[in-house]
Structures are given as C-alpha cells and as structure tokens.
Design a protein around this motif. Structure first.
Motif, mmCIF file in Angstrom:
data_model
loop_
_atom_site.group_PDB
_atom_site.id
_atom_site.type_symbol
_atom_site.label_atom_id
_atom_site.label_comp_id
_atom_site.label_asym_id
_atom_site.label_seq_id
_atom_site.Cartn_x
_atom_site.Cartn_y
_atom_site.Cartn_z
ATOM 1 N N LEU A 75 2.080 -27.531 -19.693
ATOM 2 C CA LEU A 75 1.080 -27.769 -18.650
ATOM 3 C C LEU A 75 1.742 -28.072 -17.312
ATOM 4 O O LEU A 75 2.832 -28.630 -17.269
ATOM 5 C CB LEU A 75 0.167 -28.927 -19.067
ATOM 6 N N ARG A 76 1.067 -27.688 -16.253
ATOM 7 C CA ARG A 76 1.530 -27.973 -14.889
ATOM 8 C C ARG A 76 0.304 -28.299 -14.057
ATOM 9 O O ARG A 76 -0.814 -28.241 -14.554
ATOM 10 C CB ARG A 76 2.174 -26.713 -14.277
ATOM 11 N N ALA A 77 0.571 -28.582 -12.767
ATOM 12 C CA ALA A 77 -0.558 -28.911 -11.882
ATOM 13 C C ALA A 77 -1.569 -27.771 -11.833
ATOM 14 O O ALA A 77 -2.756 -27.998 -11.689
ATOM 15 C CB ALA A 77 -0.055 -29.221 -10.484
ATOM 16 N N ASP A 78 -1.077 -26.527 -11.962
ATOM 17 C CA ASP A 78 -2.023 -25.416 -11.868
ATOM 18 C C ASP A 78 -2.199 -24.703 -13.209
ATOM 19 O O ASP A 78 -2.546 -23.550 -13.261
ATOM 20 C CB ASP A 78 -1.592 -24.424 -10.773
ATOM 21 N N ARG A 79 -1.924 -25.417 -14.309
ATOM 22 C CA ARG A 79 -2.084 -24.768 -15.617
ATOM 23 C C ARG A 79 -2.528 -25.754 -16.687
ATOM 24 O O ARG A 79 -1.959 -26.833 -16.818
ATOM 25 C CB ARG A 79 -0.754 -24.129 -16.014
ATOM 26 N N GLN A 80 -3.562 -25.384 -17.435
ATOM 27 C CA GLN A 80 -4.022 -26.143 -18.604
ATOM 28 C C GLN A 80 -3.931 -25.202 -19.806
ATOM 29 O O GLN A 80 -3.833 -23.992 -19.642
ATOM 30 C CB GLN A 80 -5.477 -26.552 -18.402
ATOM 31 N N PHE A 81 -3.989 -25.749 -21.025
ATOM 32 C CA PHE A 81 -3.997 -24.888 -22.218
ATOM 33 C C PHE A 81 -5.174 -23.930 -22.179
ATOM 34 O O PHE A 81 -5.082 -22.777 -22.487
ATOM 35 C CB PHE A 81 -4.168 -25.725 -23.484
ATOM 36 N N GLU A 82 -6.349 -24.503 -21.880
ATOM 37 C CA GLU A 82 -7.530 -23.636 -21.818
ATOM 38 C C GLU A 82 -7.953 -23.542 -20.375
ATOM 39 O O GLU A 82 -7.958 -24.533 -19.660
ATOM 40 C CB GLU A 82 -8.669 -24.138 -22.704
ATOM 41 N N PHE A 83 -8.259 -22.345 -19.971
ATOM 42 C CA PHE A 83 -8.666 -22.171 -18.581
ATOM 43 C C PHE A 83 -9.759 -21.123 -18.538
ATOM 44 O O PHE A 83 -10.033 -20.452 -19.525
ATOM 45 C CB PHE A 83 -7.465 -21.794 -17.707
ATOM 46 N N VAL A 84 -10.388 -21.031 -17.392
ATOM 47 C CA VAL A 84 -11.540 -20.142 -17.278
ATOM 48 C C VAL A 84 -11.202 -19.041 -16.284
ATOM 49 O O VAL A 84 -10.688 -19.321 -15.200
ATOM 50 C CB VAL A 84 -12.781 -20.932 -16.817
ATOM 51 N N GLN A 85 -11.438 -17.824 -16.699
ATOM 52 C CA GLN A 85 -11.163 -16.692 -15.809
ATOM 53 C C GLN A 85 -12.430 -15.912 -15.545
ATOM 54 O O GLN A 85 -13.269 -15.783 -16.438
ATOM 55 C CB GLN A 85 -10.183 -15.721 -16.475
ATOM 56 N N LEU A 86 -12.536 -15.396 -14.332
ATOM 57 C CA LEU A 86 -13.505 -14.344 -14.125
ATOM 58 C C LEU A 86 -12.794 -13.077 -14.560
ATOM 59 O O LEU A 86 -11.785 -12.684 -13.969
ATOM 60 C CB LEU A 86 -13.924 -14.264 -12.651
ATOM 61 N N ASP A 87 -13.312 -12.466 -15.612
ATOM 62 C CA ASP A 87 -12.655 -11.308 -16.199
ATOM 63 C C ASP A 87 -13.542 -10.100 -15.946
ATOM 64 O O ASP A 87 -14.760 -10.181 -16.144
ATOM 65 C CB ASP A 87 -12.498 -11.573 -17.700
ATOM 66 N N MET A 88 -12.964 -8.999 -15.474
ATOM 67 C CA MET A 88 -13.802 -7.823 -15.195
ATOM 68 C C MET A 88 -13.050 -6.536 -15.478
ATOM 69 O O MET A 88 -11.821 -6.515 -15.514
ATOM 70 C CB MET A 88 -14.312 -7.845 -13.747
ATOM 71 N N GLU A 89 -13.806 -5.475 -15.703
ATOM 72 C CA GLU A 89 -13.214 -4.161 -15.959
ATOM 73 C C GLU A 89 -14.201 -3.095 -15.496
ATOM 74 O O GLU A 89 -15.419 -3.283 -15.593
ATOM 75 C CB GLU A 89 -12.926 -4.017 -17.465
ATOM 76 N N MET A 90 -13.670 -2.006 -14.945
ATOM 77 C CA MET A 90 -14.520 -0.920 -14.429
ATOM 78 C C MET A 90 -13.998 0.429 -14.914
ATOM 79 O O MET A 90 -12.804 0.672 -14.878
ATOM 80 C CB MET A 90 -14.443 -0.872 -12.894
ATOM 81 N N SER A 91 -14.935 1.300 -15.286
ATOM 82 C CA SER A 91 -14.540 2.652 -15.680
ATOM 83 C C SER A 91 -14.572 3.595 -14.487
ATOM 84 O O SER A 91 -15.346 3.381 -13.543
ATOM 85 C CB SER A 91 -15.487 3.186 -16.746
ATOM 86 N N PHE A 92 -13.790 4.648 -14.579
ATOM 87 C CA PHE A 92 -13.745 5.698 -13.549
ATOM 88 C C PHE A 92 -13.468 5.093 -12.167
ATOM 89 O O PHE A 92 -13.980 5.584 -11.161
ATOM 90 C CB PHE A 92 -15.063 6.499 -13.526
ATOM 91 N N ALA A 93 -12.723 3.998 -12.145
ATOM 92 C CA ALA A 93 -12.491 3.311 -10.869
ATOM 93 C C ALA A 93 -11.002 3.249 -10.572
ATOM 94 O O ALA A 93 -10.174 3.212 -11.482
ATOM 95 C CB ALA A 93 -13.062 1.900 -10.932
ATOM 96 N N THR A 94 -10.678 3.222 -9.305
ATOM 97 C CA THR A 94 -9.288 3.072 -8.883
ATOM 98 C C THR A 94 -8.978 1.586 -8.687
ATOM 99 O O THR A 94 -9.891 0.746 -8.632
ATOM 100 C CB THR A 94 -9.079 3.761 -7.533
ATOM 101 N N GLY A 95 -7.698 1.297 -8.501
ATOM 102 C CA GLY A 95 -7.292 -0.067 -8.183
ATOM 103 C C GLY A 95 -7.955 -0.552 -6.899
ATOM 104 O O GLY A 95 -8.385 -1.705 -6.800
ATOM 105 N N GLU A 96 -8.069 0.347 -5.910
ATOM 106 C CA GLU A 96 -8.686 -0.071 -4.630
ATOM 107 C C GLU A 96 -10.131 -0.508 -4.852
ATOM 108 O O GLU A 96 -10.584 -1.490 -4.272
ATOM 109 C CB GLU A 96 -8.726 1.072 -3.587
ATOM 110 N N GLU A 97 -10.833 0.239 -5.723
ATOM 111 C CA GLU A 97 -12.241 -0.125 -5.946
ATOM 112 C C GLU A 97 -12.348 -1.480 -6.641
ATOM 113 O O GLU A 97 -13.212 -2.285 -6.309
ATOM 114 C CB GLU A 97 -12.944 0.964 -6.768
ATOM 115 N N VAL A 98 -11.456 -1.731 -7.588
ATOM 116 C CA VAL A 98 -11.461 -3.039 -8.261
ATOM 117 C C VAL A 98 -11.202 -4.132 -7.223
ATOM 118 O O VAL A 98 -11.910 -5.153 -7.182
ATOM 119 C CB VAL A 98 -10.376 -3.085 -9.359
ATOM 120 N N ARG A 99 -10.237 -3.897 -6.366
ATOM 121 C CA ARG A 99 -9.885 -4.938 -5.381
ATOM 122 C C ARG A 99 -11.053 -5.194 -4.422
ATOM 123 O O ARG A 99 -11.306 -6.330 -4.033
ATOM 124 C CB ARG A 99 -8.604 -4.543 -4.635
#
Ligand code: ASP
Length: 580
Positions: A218-242
């Motif tokens: 563990l560190r100041a910016d890390r816990q064992f469990e953490f929460v992420q906004l997780d996303m995925e897109m089909s037929f998309a480029t990296g620019e579109e994801v960004r």
C-alpha cells in the motif's frame, strides 16, 4: 422523537421567528452565564448555535433533538466563519436521543490524530467536515461520470467478482472454493477480459464503476481494493476512447470544482520522458529538461563524454547552500546518476561550479544560453544514457518544483504511444508494459517479429497504449486491443508464452476471438485518485469511507483475521506455521 424540521447548517436570518426542530451531535458546549449554555449542534450540513438550560447534562457527541425559536444573535456575537453565524436558537426544549462516551479524538482534529486511531473509529471521523465534504465530492464524481457515459450510450454491465486470474500482472487475492476443494477463485484485478468478451458479444459500448483487487504494497495512492471507471468501445480508435474519457472527466471536474477543464493535450511517451523525465508529467510547472548534448560535443571533461546530457534550470536557485546541493547530489546518485553537476550564475554572469575549471568559456556560455539562465539561477546537469538522464532529472524536477496538491489548477495530459514492452527477462522474453492484449503501434505491427532477440529493439517498440495524467498522478491506462489472431500469436511468441500456456491462461478469450471479434479499445481510471485530486487531498484514504491502514489491515473490523478449524476443514485447507 420530535421530527426534524430543518438542517442545522441551513438556517439563516430569513428563518428568524420560526419554531424549528434540529437534530445532530453536540460539537461543543460553552457555559454562558450562570444558568445557560451554548451548544453547537452538528449535522451533515454544518453547525448551529443553540442556547440551552445550563443545568442540562449535554456532553460532546451526545445526540440531540432541539426545538426552539430562531433568533438573531446579540450584537457583537455574530460569527462570520459560520454560514449560520448570524442566528441561534433560543427558548429551547432539548431531547437527548443518545448519550455518548467521550470520543477518542475530537471530530475535525485530523492532523493531530494517529491515522490508525482515525480508521479504527472511522464512524467518528466521518462526522468531520472534511470527511463529509470528501465523500460528497466522491459521490459527485461517480454521478457525473455515470451520467457522461449514459449520455454517450454506454451500457453499465456488472462483471463477476469470483473469477480466474486476470492478466494485469499484479498479485491476485484468492478465494478458496468449498465445492471444489483445492481450487481457488481470484478476485478481479480488473474486468479486462470480461469487457473484451462484452465487445465480442456485441455490447459495443460498455462501462462499469468496478471494484478491483490487487495484492500489492500500500502507498498514499494505492489500496488493495480500489474503484475504477472501466470502459470499452468497439470499432473505435484510441483517439475516440480518449475523447469519451476526457468528456467524462471534465464533467466530474466541473461538478466538483465548478470550472470545466477544456484542455486535454496529448504527448507521446518519448516526448514526455524527454521533456519532463516522467511518463506522468506534472505540467503545472515548467522546469523542462533541456538537451545540452551538443554544447558538450567536443568536451575535454570526462564525465560529460556521454551519449546524452540534459539540464534543468531552477530560477533563483543560486541561493541554494552547499549542504542542500550535496544532499541533492546524493539523492541523484541514489536514483542511479553517476553524478549531478550544478552551476550557479552569480553577479555579472560569473559561473560558480565545482567543475568550473573543466568548462571552456563556450561550454559555460552554451549552458547559460541553452537553459535560458540569468543571474541568480541554478543549472543542474546529468550526463549518461538517455533513459537514465531523463529518469534522474525528472525526479529532481519534481523534488524542486512540484506545487502542493491543491495549487496550480487541474492540468490533464494524455500520454500516448507507450512502449510495448517494459523489460526483457533472462530468457530473452519480452515483458509487457501494459498487458498481453495491447496492440503494437501501427508502424510496427508488420515487422514486430524482427525485433526478437534484440533487447534494444524490443524496448524501443511502441504500442497503442495511453495513460491519462492529472497534476503528475497517473489516473489510468488503456489501449487499443489486439483483435487479430496472427498479431496476438506474435505477441505471445515474443512474451515466450507457448500455445499451451496461452490456452490455459487466456483460452476463453482466445476461443471467443475465433467467433468474430470487432476491433476494440478501452480505458480504466481510478476513481479514488480522481476524487482525491478533486478534493485536494494527497492521500486516497481521505476519500475512502472505510480504508485499510498503510499496513494493509483494517483497524476497524480487525481484518484480516484467522478463521476457525471447521471453516478450514470445509475448505480443505491447513494453515502452516509462519515461515521463520
Ligand atoms: N484493465 C486495465 C487496467 O486496469 C485498463 C485497460 O486497459 O482498460 O489498468
């Protein structure tokens, strides 16, 4: 219990004359003359002064309902630090709803209290103004992000918690199976495989506010469990994801800060390292790394006969004393530098440096003009291989220049074209920098196998992976994924993963890809980190309701705890004595 009519923190002079009932905790009690006392009552909205019978037994953290009449505070007693500072409640009837033992620490005194004690009594700590504010900031972040993804037609899908190991590369938390003794589930390090399966399943746009578990220190910016906004897109480029992620993050920043960040610049990994010495550049301040290799191309000074020489400028830094400079040099050596050269520009442009006698006039003038130094400035120079120079100067830049967490505004930056591999192991196999499903850079897809066996070439390969960075914190990572079987096969070959191992580890994904995988790309960013930065906190524990302490234990519930023998028997487990 008398019903609450109002929240403490919301009464103003507009309410004068009303009879109200407020509820909450005693924040403070002060005697007022012989027969009366002031009680500051606290609820989630703030404090309210109530004038009560001095004989009543009302101590800190007692829970009360107070009914009384709102009136203006007598002249001279107005408190302009408080929203409710112009009013008080008089003619009160007090109902004690709960008594309280003296709390182990004063609410709102976080700086003086040991963190373990705060976490052990988190329910008391949560009453403090800053924890209330931080958790509300976090809730606003979640809500803004959800709305942004919904607006962009993403579908929220919950992926399982009990799974087979995921390929994020950290250590898994494992859960023993009772029905299948001797086997284990892993808790997800991320929903990576499932979100890719969703793409094969035609979901097209997936998101989830996902809990992820990684067994890392563990560190100041890390816990064992953490929460992420997780996303995925089909037929998309990296620019579109960004673009999609930038919009969601801007919404979250606007919801919490009131100002919408509009600028999400992009920089390649190579340029980020070259200019800032970091793959998570803090662009709130300058002090960029400047190349001095040409200045010393014909040098007689042995330490500068190196492939790469760079410097940074600390304006006004010439005042730095010898002790501090020696300490800085030691730190630089600790980070792997062969040395750190400093040059002070003193009155009349005279250069003061331990290596002054080795420098020609042209070299001295070259340093000054290339770094843009003037009288009173300090130049710091490192010479070595490019990676090493960038690494060390990047750390020095942060050490000398980084503003406090809540200063300098919000500066986002996308770092693109990350290296495909972060290392090459003893057996000559490449080690992925992100994960095994990251698409190589389009310029390198066709020739990738040519790099095999050549460490430098392997480490120089780029990928279509990108990170989002805010004020020097890595918020998250993502990539365009490999959806073509031949490319995936090549990557496995380069990683030294044979067909059997690939099938065992990722078989279900590879099988799915045989049935029509769309091109896809995605991203995940840490909500804990984003919420902490938006709340102006250095430590993510300040935006987590029930965090673990630095040691990974939970002082509140005492987890982790041993389990009893019956449970162990059921699971077919035996606990070995600790290794000595
Ligand atoms: N699963 C990755 C992570 O947790 C993010 C991604 O590639 O989408 O870092």
């Amino acid at each position: 219990m008398t019903s609450r009519t109002d929240y403490c923190g919301r009464l103003t002079t507009a309410d004068i004359g009303r009879t109200v009932t407020v509820t909450g905790w005693v924040a403070r009690r002060r005697e007022h003359g012989e027969h009366l006392a002031f009680v500051d009552l606290r609820d989630r909205t703030g404090l309210l002064q109530c004038v009560v019978d001095g004989a009543a037994d009302l101590r800190n953290e007692y829970v009360l309902a107070i009914t009384g009449v709102v009136r203006a505070r007598p002249e001279g007693t107005v408190n302009d630090q408080l929203v409710t500072g112009e009013v008080e409640i008089g003619e009160t009837a007090v109902e004690v709803l709960s008594r309280a033992e003296p709390p182990p620490f004063q609410v709102d005194s976080r700086v003086d209290v040991d963190e373990t004690i705060r976490i052990r009594h988190r329910y008391i700590d949560l009453r403090s103004e800053h924890m209330q504010r931080n958790l509300r900031t976090r809730a606003k972040v979640n809500s803004a992000i959800r709305t942004a993804f919904e607006r962009q037609e993403f579908v929220e899908i919950e992926t399982p918690m009990l799974i087979a190991s995921t390929p994020e590369g950290a250590r898994d938390f494992v859960v023993p199976s009772r029905l299948h003794p001797g086997t284990f589930y892993a808790l997800p390090q991320s929903p990576q495989i499932f979100k890719q399966l969703c793409m094969v399943g035609g979901i097209d746009r997936y998101y989830q506010i996902a809990r992820c578990m990684r067994d890392e220190d563990l560190r100041a910016d890390r816990q064992f469990e953490f929460v992420q906004l997780d996303m995925e897109m089909s037929f998309a480029t990296g620019e579109e994801v960004r673009a999609v992620v930038s919009e969601a993050v801007a919404d979250a920043a606007e919801a919490t800060h009131g100002v919408r960040p509009t600028d999400f610049p992009e920089i390649t990994w190579h340029d980020a390292m070259d200019r800032f010495g970091s793959d998570k550049p803090d662009i709130r301040f300058g002090m960029e790394l400047t190349d001095l290799t040409d200045v010393f191309s014909a040098t007689d000074f042995n330490a500068f006969k190196a492939p790469c020489i760079k410097g940074i400028l600390l304006q006004g830094g010439a005042e730095m004393g010898r002790n501090k400079l020696d300490q800085l040099t030691d730190r630089a050596k600790g980070w792997g530098a062969k040395g750190l050269v400093w040059i002070k520009v003193e009155a009349g442009g005279v250069l003061n440096s331990p290596i002054a006698k080795f420098l020609s006039d042209e070299e001295g003038a070259g340093v000054v003009s290339t770094l843009g130094a003037s009288e009173g400035d300090l130049c710091l120079i490192v010479a070595d291989e490019w990676r090493q120079v960038a690494h060390v100067l990047g750390l020095i830049r942060i050490e000398l220049g980084k503003p406090p967490v809540n200063e300098g505004g919000l500066h986002f930056i996308w770092v693109t074209d990350f290296p495909l591999f972060e290392d090459v192991d003893e057996a000559g196999n490449a080690v992925p920098a992100h994960h095994a499903f990251t698409m190589p850079h389009q310029d390198e897809v066709d020739s990738m196998l040519d790099a095999m066996g050549d460490r430098e070439q392997l480490l120089g390969m780029r990928s279509q992976a990108y990170d989002l960075v805010l004020n020097g914190w890595e918020l998250g990572s993502g990539s365009v994924r490999i959806h073509r079987h031949d490319i995936q096969q090549n990557i496995f070959t380069m990683l030294g993963i044979g067909p059997e191992e690939a099938q065992r580890k990722f078989g279900f994904l590879l099988d799915a890809f045989r049935y029509g995988a769309p091109p896809h790309a995605g991203f995940a960013f840490g909500i804990d980190r984003l919420a902490a930065l938006l709340a102006g906190e250095e430590n993510i524990r300040e935006v987590i309701a029930f965090p673990k302490s630095q040691s990974g234990a939970d002082p509140l519930t005492k987890a982790p705890t041993p389990i009893d023998d019956v449970q162990l028997d059921e699971l077919g487990l035996r606990v070995l004595p600790p290794a000595t």
